[in-house]
Each structure stands twice: as structure tokens, then as C-alpha cells.
Design a protein around this motif. Structure first.
Motif, PDB file in Angstrom:
ATOM      1  N   VAL A   1       0.869  -1.178   0.000  1.00  0.00           N
ATOM      2  CA  VAL A   1       0.000   0.000   0.000  1.00  0.00           C
ATOM      3  C   VAL A   1       0.904   1.225   0.000  1.00  0.00           C
ATOM      4  CG1 VAL A   1      -1.625   1.356   1.373  1.00  0.00           C
ATOM      5  CG2 VAL A   1      -1.969  -1.091   1.109  1.00  0.00           C
ATOM      6  N   TYR A   2       0.559   2.219  -0.821  1.00  0.00           N
ATOM      7  CA  TYR A   2       1.358   3.435  -0.947  1.00  0.00           C
ATOM      8  C   TYR A   2       0.595   4.598  -0.317  1.00  0.00           C
ATOM      9  CZ  TYR A   2       3.683   0.473  -4.353  1.00  0.00           C
ATOM     10  OH  TYR A   2       4.318  -0.575  -4.972  1.00  0.00           O
ATOM     11  N   VAL A   3       1.288   5.348   0.569  1.00  0.00           N
ATOM     12  CA  VAL A   3       0.651   6.444   1.311  1.00  0.00           C
ATOM     13  C   VAL A   3       1.463   7.719   1.093  1.00  0.00           C
ATOM     14  CG1 VAL A   3      -0.182   7.231   3.540  1.00  0.00           C
ATOM     15  CG2 VAL A   3      -0.034   4.776   3.067  1.00  0.00           C
TER      16      VAL A   3
ATOM     17  N   ILE B   1      -3.200   9.528  -5.949  1.00  0.00           N
ATOM     18  CA  ILE B   1      -2.207   8.465  -6.120  1.00  0.00           C
ATOM     19  C   ILE B   1      -2.925   7.225  -6.638  1.00  0.00           C
ATOM     20  CG2 ILE B   1      -2.410   7.727  -3.706  1.00  0.00           C
ATOM     21  CD1 ILE B   1       0.587   7.001  -3.818  1.00  0.00           C
ATOM     22  N   ALA B   2      -2.317   6.546  -7.634  1.00  0.00           N
ATOM     23  CA  ALA B   2      -2.910   5.334  -8.188  1.00  0.00           C
ATOM     24  C   ALA B   2      -1.803   4.472  -8.779  1.00  0.00           C
ATOM     25  CB  ALA B   2      -3.966   5.658  -9.247  1.00  0.00           C
ATOM     26  N   VAL B   3      -2.062   3.147  -8.840  1.00  0.00           N
ATOM     27  CA  VAL B   3      -1.104   2.180  -9.367  1.00  0.00           C
ATOM     28  C   VAL B   3      -1.624   1.663 -10.700  1.00  0.00           C
ATOM     29  CG1 VAL B   3       0.252   0.126  -8.840  1.00  0.00           C
ATOM     30  CG2 VAL B   3      -0.632   1.532  -6.981  1.00  0.00           C
ATOM     31  N   SER B   4      -0.711   1.486 -11.663  1.00  0.00           N
ATOM     32  CA  SER B   4      -1.112   0.935 -12.956  1.00  0.00           C
ATOM     33  C   SER B   4      -1.615  -0.500 -12.778  1.00  0.00           C
ATOM     34  CB  SER B   4       0.071   0.965 -13.927  1.00  0.00           C
ATOM     35  OG  SER B   4       1.131   0.178 -13.428  1.00  0.00           O
ATOM     36  N   PRO B   5      -2.471  -0.987 -13.689  1.00  0.00           N
ATOM     37  CA  PRO B   5      -3.048  -2.329 -13.526  1.00  0.00           C
ATOM     38  C   PRO B   5      -2.009  -3.445 -13.415  1.00  0.00           C
ATOM     39  CG  PRO B   5      -4.278  -1.087 -15.152  1.00  0.00           C
ATOM     40  CD  PRO B   5      -3.091  -0.260 -14.816  1.00  0.00           C
ATOM     41  N   ASP B   6      -0.810  -3.274 -14.007  1.00  0.00           N
ATOM     42  CA  ASP B   6       0.219  -4.299 -13.895  1.00  0.00           C
ATOM     43  C   ASP B   6       1.067  -4.134 -12.641  1.00  0.00           C
ATOM     44  OD1 ASP B   6       1.736  -2.096 -14.467  1.00  0.00           O
ATOM     45  OD2 ASP B   6       2.474  -2.815 -16.404  1.00  0.00           O
TER      46      ASP B   6
ATOM     47  N   ASN C   1       1.225  16.212  -8.191  1.00  0.00           N
ATOM     48  CA  ASN C   1       2.004  17.227  -7.471  1.00  0.00           C
ATOM     49  C   ASN C   1       1.330  18.573  -7.622  1.00  0.00           C
ATOM     50  OD1 ASN C   1       4.195  15.361  -6.904  1.00  0.00           O
ATOM     51  ND2 ASN C   1       4.672  15.515  -9.089  1.00  0.00           N
ATOM     52  N   SER C   2       1.400  19.415  -6.597  1.00  0.00           N
ATOM     53  CA  SER C   2       0.722  20.712  -6.634  1.00  0.00           C
ATOM     54  C   SER C   2       1.339  21.677  -7.629  1.00  0.00           C
ATOM     55  CB  SER C   2       0.722  21.356  -5.239  1.00  0.00           C
ATOM     56  OG  SER C   2       2.048  21.533  -4.770  1.00  0.00           O
ATOM     57  N   ASP C   3       2.534  21.331  -8.185  1.00  0.00           N
ATOM     58  CA  ASP C   3       3.193  22.217  -9.156  1.00  0.00           C
ATOM     59  C   ASP C   3       2.786  21.887 -10.593  1.00  0.00           C
ATOM     60  OD1 ASP C   3       4.433  19.800  -9.513  1.00  0.00           O
ATOM     61  OD2 ASP C   3       6.478  20.587  -9.466  1.00  0.00           O
ATOM     62  N   SER C   4       1.578  21.343 -10.765  1.00  0.00           N
ATOM     63  CA  SER C   4       1.015  21.066 -12.093  1.00  0.00           C
ATOM     64  C   SER C   4       1.730  19.934 -12.818  1.00  0.00           C
ATOM     65  CB  SER C   4       1.021  22.340 -12.957  1.00  0.00           C
ATOM     66  OG  SER C   4       0.304  23.370 -12.334  1.00  0.00           O
ATOM     67  N   HIS C   5       2.253  18.958 -12.072  1.00  0.00           N
ATOM     68  CA  HIS C   5       2.880  17.795 -12.674  1.00  0.00           C
ATOM     69  C   HIS C   5       2.360  16.513 -12.014  1.00  0.00           C
ATOM     70  CE1 HIS C   5       5.750  20.801 -14.104  1.00  0.00           C
ATOM     71  NE2 HIS C   5       6.136  19.923 -15.007  1.00  0.00           N
ATOM     72  N   VAL C   6       2.519  15.409 -12.732  1.00  0.00           N
ATOM     73  CA  VAL C   6       2.277  14.071 -12.183  1.00  0.00           C
ATOM     74  C   VAL C   6       3.600  13.318 -12.223  1.00  0.00           C
ATOM     75  CG1 VAL C   6       1.103  11.877 -12.526  1.00  0.00           C
ATOM     76  CG2 VAL C   6      -0.148  14.024 -12.855  1.00  0.00           C
ATOM     77  N   SER C   7       4.003  12.762 -11.083  1.00  0.00           N
ATOM     78  CA  SER C   7       5.227  11.970 -11.021  1.00  0.00           C
ATOM     79  C   SER C   7       4.913  10.508 -11.324  1.00  0.00           C
ATOM     80  CB  SER C   7       5.872  12.069  -9.640  1.00  0.00           C
ATOM     81  OG  SER C   7       6.281  13.392  -9.371  1.00  0.00           O
ATOM     82  N   VAL C   8       5.774   9.873 -12.104  1.00  0.00           N
ATOM     83  CA  VAL C   8       5.652   8.450 -12.417  1.00  0.00           C
ATOM     84  C   VAL C   8       6.805   7.729 -11.709  1.00  0.00           C
ATOM     85  CG1 VAL C   8       5.481   6.701 -14.220  1.00  0.00           C
ATOM     86  CG2 VAL C   8       4.635   9.031 -14.630  1.00  0.00           C
ATOM     87  N   ILE C   9       6.478   6.750 -10.870  1.00  0.00           N
ATOM     88  CA  ILE C   9       7.471   6.068 -10.043  1.00  0.00           C
ATOM     89  C   ILE C   9       7.515   4.585 -10.404  1.00  0.00           C
ATOM     90  CG2 ILE C   9       8.082   5.447  -7.662  1.00  0.00           C
ATOM     91  CD1 ILE C   9       6.642   8.031  -6.782  1.00  0.00           C
ATOM     92  N   ASP C  10       8.724   4.087 -10.589  1.00  0.00           N
ATOM     93  CA  ASP C  10       8.933   2.660 -10.832  1.00  0.00           C
ATOM     94  C   ASP C  10       8.788   1.949  -9.487  1.00  0.00           C
ATOM     95  OD1 ASP C  10      11.436   0.772 -12.672  1.00  0.00           O
ATOM     96  OD2 ASP C  10       9.918   0.096 -11.247  1.00  0.00           O
ATOM     97  N   THR C  11       7.787   1.066  -9.369  1.00  0.00           N
ATOM     98  CA  THR C  11       7.542   0.420  -8.068  1.00  0.00           C
ATOM     99  C   THR C  11       8.595  -0.613  -7.730  1.00  0.00           C
ATOM    100  OG1 THR C  11       6.060  -1.183  -9.122  1.00  0.00           O
ATOM    101  CG2 THR C  11       5.050   0.808  -8.200  1.00  0.00           C
TER     102      THR C  11
END
Length: 812
Positions: free
Chosen positions: A244-246, A274-279, A287-297
Motif C-alpha cells: 500500500v502506498y501512502v 495516487i494510483a497504481v497501474s493495472p500491472d 504534485n501541486s506544481d502542475s505535474h504528475v510523477s511516475v514512479i517505478d515500483t
């Protein structure tokens, strides 16, 4: 802004029609990966991100301040809560357009869809959850929960809904069968984000202001663990159920669901989404600075950031699932009976089963069937494509057309009107035409089946319609079918518009709208009904001209004020705001000449001149000034002179030093008069006088003295008087009285100075620590007690104090 793929498709609507548009949209996303739908609170938009390329492929305008988001199980619709206008936008993911708006909510925030996609659950700020039927987009029930509910999730079996109540410190558990709260689970203060594990056994709740996450066992609905996270906000569960990611205020914590401990942290600040890809391989965080971060789990590292709209939130499940998306084509789609059609499955996301219905009662489970249509008609075809992740149905209305030769005919909404006006044409042809060509008689045409056309100009128009299909074509012409009339717009010109009397003027009608009648008014009492009349003006003046133009539709009038100027020899005259006053004197001159002059020459009497019609000037010096005005026009000129019209007198003023002191007091007076006076008469207030400009005078006796100066220049004079201006003093003797000396608190007392010796300064002490420098103060005693009051007075000769012990007595 660049047009995204969806908007490029929309531009084809007018040419290709709705059926072709829908086909192209489905083809364009074939083989697509899941999409992330990011609500941009500040931009009132949703950014659509292709998770395969991590690129924004579309931007969708929604309601005001979108916040929450949920994708339905088959990925065909996205539901967006709009806090700013209390609504939900329903987005069609095939077209990336808003297809419906659900209104009349109360600042909706969190949103979740049931596993079967039939129900929508929405948290409202007024302590309730709305249950919405997704087929009708209507609210079917409201469930009262805790105060200010925020996060909301539905269990995978669809039987329960968990709601985080921000200001109640609890989670409400709703039974979806009854739409009633089954129980409330007490958690820590300020529960906000919420997530359920894929197996439905645990619910994780972020307690935003209590620095921890509560873990709820869904079997017992009790808290079984508490995990420390600094200022947790939103939560997402990995599809494998192991993590679970918080989001916290500074970073993102990874919780092991087996041990309910933090196993890792990764960079990332305060986030609403926050959401996880189906795979399970990628984590998307707003992010509040008008971006979405993509993180390798796998590595817990940020691999890229995606620019979206202003203040992205995406509160909820914003990534679409991988169920199939049905689509198909056919060939041919039109022909004579019997018609054999080959259907081709073009569904995406790997369907394994197919169910076709051909619109004539027949069906098939083949992937790419062939079907024969025996009768003339229009047939709606559907395909349902499914796999183990779900199913989806594509429907194409009137997709197959089995035809005979068409016979053209049409009707219209109106056949007569005032231009500009719109006419809606309706095709009533028989034989199932598939092509249409309209000619509207004004040079315009259309290939729509039922077009609406605007007739902009008056006229009588012949309309024709040609229809065709694979069998043949037919044409219908209706002569003089549309009659358009327009309201006239009156307008005219004239030549000349200015000249000497008598003046002959030619008027020209330039009205639009084909008027057939005219009514002129020339402003001198005369009229005409000619279209282009000639009129003679006999007298000087400015004349207002009006023209009323009329046709069979209506009439219109235009009026031109002071349009014709007939001039005679001018007669000069003028006025002014003032003619007498002290220097410097400001005068506003106004031309009141008759005869319509167009040039002016003023002489102001002091050597200055002006060519303005009306103006202001300043006379700085004392004197009598003769003013003249000469006016002229093409006929002639005239002058008026006013002798000694402006009279400017001296302005007396003076100062003295000192103005206060002990006797004997010698005072130097200084003349400060304006206007260059030549004589001065002083009166010093003690019987003495002087004719000097700047005299010195000695005061021998104590007292207050009024001083007067009369300044004289030629025949003008002015006097200024300053009362009690000079103060000759002795040492003062302090004394005072008061309005009352006793009474109940609060007690208001007015103190009166009765000191002698002309004091100029006062200092009161009221006996309770407070003081005043006013000569006659008003003071309020708030508390009971006996108060000693003192007064100190002073002037240039000295000072003196009087003290009155227990002078004021205040009781309760």
C-alpha cells in the motif's frame, strides 16, 4: 493549445457524420494501454495520460474545481466530482468528451463505482453519501454518514462501501443492498484518504492530522493495526495486494500489507491523488506544481514527470482497467436485397469471446462472421467482446442499409420570415437514401440529411434536394419555396451640410432593406415623402434631420442632430464666472455669440489673447481690465468690448513675531498681502495704529489683542482681521471647577479651567493615574474611591499648580 486526438476527430463530424466519427475514434486507440485521468482543480479540466507513453493525449473541460475521480470497471466512463459547482461530469473515454452532468449535489468530493458499474457512490460535504444509478445518472438514495466525508471505496464484492469522515474521526460502513450504515469504525482524528486491498480483507485509512494510518479488518470492522506516517493524505493499493502506498507531507511511504510496517520511502511531497497501474509496475502521484510523477515500483524511483493542468488532484481511482473495448467494421454497409455482409472484429484489449446481434433477429458468436440480409431496411448491429477482465458492447445504429431506389421529397420548419432567419429542412424521401445534396437557392448547399440553413438577405428562393443510394438517385425542386424579407435600416447623406442662408441641400437615401416608402423631417417644420428630395433652408441655424424608411416588413428611423448648419453674420457676446475678486483671480470665459461663429479672438486687457471658444485664465495683479471678443464665420465678423469688465483687488494678509509674551512685549509685524498694495493701515488692538508696511509695536499691558490690516492698491482695498492674535501675559494662577464632585460609578465629570493670567497650556491629574492636556476635559471615573485632582497651567510668563484633595468622591 494544441488540439488533441479527440478534438481532431471532432473536426470531421460535419463531413463524415457521427457514425464515421465514432469508428475513427475507436480505431485511433486500438492497442492502447490504460489511461490515467487527472482532475486539475485550478484549471477545471481533466488531463488524459496514456500510461504506455506517459504523454497527455487529451484535455477535457469539466465542471468548476474538479477533485475526485473514478473510472468505471469497463473503462468506458470516468466520473469527476466538481466542488465548485456541486456537480459530477461524466466522461466518455472513447471520445474523451463530457456526455452528461449530474447536478444538485453538495460540494461532492470522493467518488467510487461499484464493481458491476451500475452504481456510483459520492461523498458530499453536508455529511451524506449520494447513491447514483449510472444508467440514468439520477440520485436514487442518500445515506447519512459522519461529518464532512472525503475518501470512499467499494469492496471488490460490491457489498460494502467504506467512507472516511474527516471531522468525525470515523469510517462509516454502508450496506449496498439496503443503502444504510451498517456500522461506524472509530479511527484516529481526521481520516481522509482510503483504499481497500484487492482481496477485500483490509481497508487502509490515512488520518491526515494524526500522523498515522489505520488498518481495518473488513470481516470484523475493527482497527487491527496503526502505522506511523507523518501527515498521511491519500492511499493506493498495489493490484497484487502486497503493498500500500501512502503520501505524506514530505515523502511517500510503502507499507507491507502482511506486516503493516513501512518497508521503504520515496521522494514525493503533499499530494491529493495516487494510483497504481493495472500491472502494478508504475505509481502515479499528483504534485501541486502542475505535474504528475511516475514512479517505478520496483526501484521506488521517479522515472518521469508529466505536465498537466493547474493544481492536479485526482482524488480516487484515476487509472482505467484493461477490460476489452468492443469495435467492429463491416463491408458492404449498403446495398440491394439480398445483401451479404462480412463483419470484422476490431476490438482492443484481447477479447476471448464475441456475441453479435445483426438487427434482424439473427446472432453469432464467431469473431468475424458473415451475414445475409434478405429484406429492405436499416439494421442496428451490436458486438459484445469479453475476456476474464470484463466485457464491453459496441452498438452501431442503422449501420447496415438494405435499400431500393429513393424518391426525393422534403419539408421545412417555415417558408416565410424576416431576414436573417433560420430554416430547418427535413428529408422525407422514401427508399432509404444514403446521400443528400441540397441547393438552397442563395448559392449555398449542404450534404446533410436534415440541414438548417440561414437566409441572410431578402429574396424569394427555389430549393431542391437530390437523394441517392446504390440503386439510383432522385431530385425534388420546389420553386419560390422560401420567402425572406428584412427589416429596413434607414440611412442618408446630404450635400452640402453647411453654408450661408438661403441654403439648398440635396438629400440622398442610402437605406438598406429595400424600402418602398420614405418620410423626411428637415428640422425647420418642413417634410417630404420623396426618396431623394431637395430642400431649401431660409434661416440661419442648426437643423436636426430624420428619415423613416418603410418596407412590407417594418420601418426604421435614423436621426442626425445638428446635421445641417445654416449660418449668418455672427453677433459677438460673452459671459464669465466672475468679474470681481482678490488677486490672483481665476476667470472662466464663455462665448455666447449668435450666428454660429467658427473663429474666436479674445483680448484680455493685460496684453494676453486667446483663440479658444471657451477657456479659463488667471489675473495675477490688481487692476481693472477691459475684455473684448471678436467672432467670425464665412459670412463676416463682429466684436464686443466690455470696459473695466474684470476688477482684481488686493488680498490683505500679515504675520507677527512673537505673538505671545510678557509685558512689555515688542512685536514685529510683516505684510504678506497679494496684489502689490501701495498703502497700509494697521490697528494693533490697544488704540495704536501705523501706516508702515512692516511696523514694530510694543504692548505695555497684559491682555489679548485683535490686529487689523487694510491693504490699499489704487482704488481697491482689502482688510484682514485676526482676533486675539497677540497675547501679553503674566504668570498664570491655576484654578478649576467641575460639573459634579460626587456620585455613583461610573461617574462622568466635566472639568472647567477658571485660571487667570491667560494660560496657554494645561495639565490635569485626575487622581487615578490618568491625565489630560485639554483645557476643559470630560472624564469618567469607573471605580469607587476618593480622588485628588490637580491642574497645572502655564504660559510664557511661567506656570502654577492647584491641588484639591479628595475632590471627587465616587461610590458603588
Amino acid at each position: 493549445m494544441k488540439l488533441d486526438e479527440t478534438r481532431r476527430v471532432y473536426s470531421l463530424i460535419g463531413v463524415l457524420g457521427i457514425t464515421l466519427m465514432f469508428f475513427l475514434m475507436l480505431v485511433s486507440i486500438a492497442g492502447a494501454s490504460p489511461y490515467a485521468y487527472i482532475t486539475n482543480y485550478g484549471s477545471s479540466t481533466v488531463s488524459v495520460i496514456d500510461t504506455a507513453t506517459n504523454k497527455v493525449t487529451a484535455t477535457i473541460n469539466v465542471g468548476v474545481n474538479p477533485s475526485g475521480v473514478a473510472v468505471n470497471p469497463d473503462g468506458t466512463k470516468v466520473y469527476v466530482t466538481n466542488i465548485g459547482n456541486s456537480s459530477i461530469s461524466v466522461i466518455d473515454t472513447a471520445t474523451n468528451t463530457v456526455i452528461s452532468t449530474i447536478p444538485d449535489l453538495n460540494s461532492p468530493f470522493g467518488v467510487a463505482v461499484s464493481p458491476d458499474g451500475k452504481k456510483l457512490y459520492v461523498t458530499n460535504s453536508d455529511s451524506y453519501v449520494s447513491v447514483i444509478d449510472t444508467a440514468t445518472n439520477k440520485v436514487t438514495a442518500t445515506v447519512t454518514v459522519g461529518t464532512d466525508p472525503r475518501g470512499i471505496v467499494v469492496t471488490p464484492d460490491g457489498k460494502r462501501v467504506y467512507v472516511a469522515n474527516l471531522y468525525s474521526g470515523s469510517v462509516s460502513v454502508i450496506n449496498t443492498a439496503t443503502n444504510k450504515v451498517k456500522t461506524k469504525v472509530r479511527v484516529r482524528p481526521s481520516p481522509y484518504g482510503i483504499a481497500v486491498t484487492p482481496d477485500g480483507t483490509k481497508v487502509y485509512v490515512a488520518n491526515a492530522r494524526n500522523n498515522n494510518v489505520s488498518v481495518i479488518d473488513t470481516t470484523t470492522n475493527t482497527v487491527i493495526a496503526t502505522v506511523y506516517v507523518y501527515n498521511p493524505h491519500v492511499i493506493a493499493a498495489n493490484p497484487n495486494g502486497k503493498k500500500v502506498y501512502v503520501t505524506g507531507i514530505f515523502d511517500i511511504s510503502v507499507i507491507d500489507t502482511a506486516t503493516n510496517t513501512i518497508t521503504a520511502t520515496m521522494p514525493g511531497g503533499f499530494a491529493e491523488g495516487i494510483a497504481v497501474s493495472p500491472d502494478g509496475k508504475k505509481l502515479y502521484v499528483t504534485n501541486s506544481d502542475s505535474h504528475v510523477s511516475v514512479i517505478d515500483t520496483a526501484t521506488n524511483k521517479v522515472t518521469t514527470t508529466i505536465k498537466v493542468g493547474d493544481y492536479p488532484m485526482a482524488f480516487g481511482q484515476f487509472i482505467s482497467p484493461l477490460s476489452p473495448f468492443a469495435n467492429f467494421s463491416a463491408s458492404p454497409v449498403e446495398g440491394k436485397a439480398p445483401l451479404t455482409v462480412s463483419f470484422t472484429d476490431k476490438s482492443i484489449r484481447s477479447p476471448t469471446k464475441w456475441k453479435w446481434t445483426f438487427g434482424d433477429g439473427a446472432s453469432s458468436t464467431q469473431q468475424n462472421p458473415t451475414h445475409k440480409y434478405s429484406k429492405v431496411g436499416r439494421y442496428t448491429v451490436t458486438l459484445t467482446a469479453t475476456n476474464d477482465k470484463g466485457g464491453n458492447t459496441a452498438t452501431k445504429t442503422d449501420y447496415i442499409k438494405v435499400v431500393t431506389k429513393s424518391v426525393a421529397n422534403f419539408t421545412s420548419s417555415v417558408t416565410y420570415g424576416k431576414a436573417p432567419f433560420y430554416v430547418a429542412f427535413t428529408d422525407t424521401s422514401t427508399g432509404i437514401p444514403t446521400g443528400w445534396k441540397w441547393n438552397f437557392g442563395d448559392g449555398a448547399s449542404s450534404t446533410q440529411q436534415n440541414p438548417t440553413h440561414k437566409y441572410s438577405k431578402a429574396g424569394i428562393y427555389t430549393v431542391s434536394l437530390t437523394v441517392n443510394n446504390v440503386v439510383g438517385s432522385s431530385k425534388k425542386t420546389k420553386p419560390n419555396y422560401i420567402t425572406a424579407v428584412e427589416k429596413p435600416v434607414a440611412e442618408f447623406s446630404a450635400k452640402p451640410t453647411e453654408g450661408k442662408a438661403p441654403l439648398s441641400v440635396a438629400f440622398y437615401d442610402t437605406s438598406k432593406g429595400s424600402p418602398i416608402k420614405w418620410k423626411w423631417s428637415f428640422g425647420d417644420g418642413k417634410t417630404s415623402t420623396q426618396q431623394n428630395p431637395m430642400h431649401k433652408y431660409s434661416k440661419a441655424g442648426k437643423y436636426k434631420v430624420a428619415l423613416t424608411a418603410t418596407n412590407n416588413n417594418s420601418s426604421n428611423t435614423v436621426t442626425k442632430t445638428d446635421y445641417i448648419t445654416v449660418i449668418g453674420k455672427p453677433v459677438a457676446n460673452f459671459t464669465s464666472t466672475v468679474t470681481y475678486g482678490k488677486a490672483p483671480l481665476t476667470v472662466n470665459f464663455a462665448d455666447t455669440s449668435t450666428g454660429i461663429p467658427n473663429e474666436w479672438k479674445w483680448r484680455l486687457g493685460d496684453g494676453r489673447t486667446s483663440t479658444f471658444q471657451n477657456f479659463a485664465c488667471v489675473y495675477p495683479k490688481v487692476g481693472n481690465y477691459t475684455v473684448s471678443l471678436t467672432v467670425k464665420n464665412v459670412v463676416g465678423s463682429n466684436t464686443v468690448t466690455k470696459t473695466n469688465y474684470i476688477i482684481v483687488i488686493v488680498d490683505a494678509e500679515f504675520s507677527a513675531k512673537p505673538t505671545e509674551g510678557k509685558a512689555p512685549l515688542t512685536v514685529a509685524f510683516t505684510d504678506e498681502s497679494i496684489g502689490s498694495p501701495t498703502e497700509w493701515n494697521w490697528s494693533f488692538g490697544d488704540g495704536a495704529s501705523s501706516t508702515q508696511q512692516n511696523p514694530t509695536h510694543q504692548y505695555s499691558n497684559v491682555g489679548k489683542y485683535t490686529v487689523t490690516l487694510t491693504a490699499i492698491s489704487g482704488n481697491s482695498s482689502n482688510t484682514v482681521t485676526k482676533t486675539d492674535y497677540i497675547k501679553v501675559v503674566t504668570k498664570p494662577v491655576a484654578n478649576f471647577t467641575s460639573s459634579v464632585t460626587s456620585g455613583k460609578a461610573p461617574l462622568t465629570i466635566t472639568f472647567n479651567d477658571t485660571s487667570t493670567g491667560i494660560p496657554t497650556g494645561w495639565r490635569w491629574s485626575f487622581g487615578d493615574g490618568k491625565a489630560s492636556t485639554i483645557q476643559n476635559p470630560i472624564y469618567i471615573y469607573s471605580k469607587a474611591g476618593n480622588y485628588t485632582v490637580s491642574l497645572t497651567v502655564k504660559n510664557a510668563a511661567g506656570r502654577n499648580t492647584v491641588t484639591k484633595t479628595d475632590y471627587v468622591k465616587v461610590t458603588k
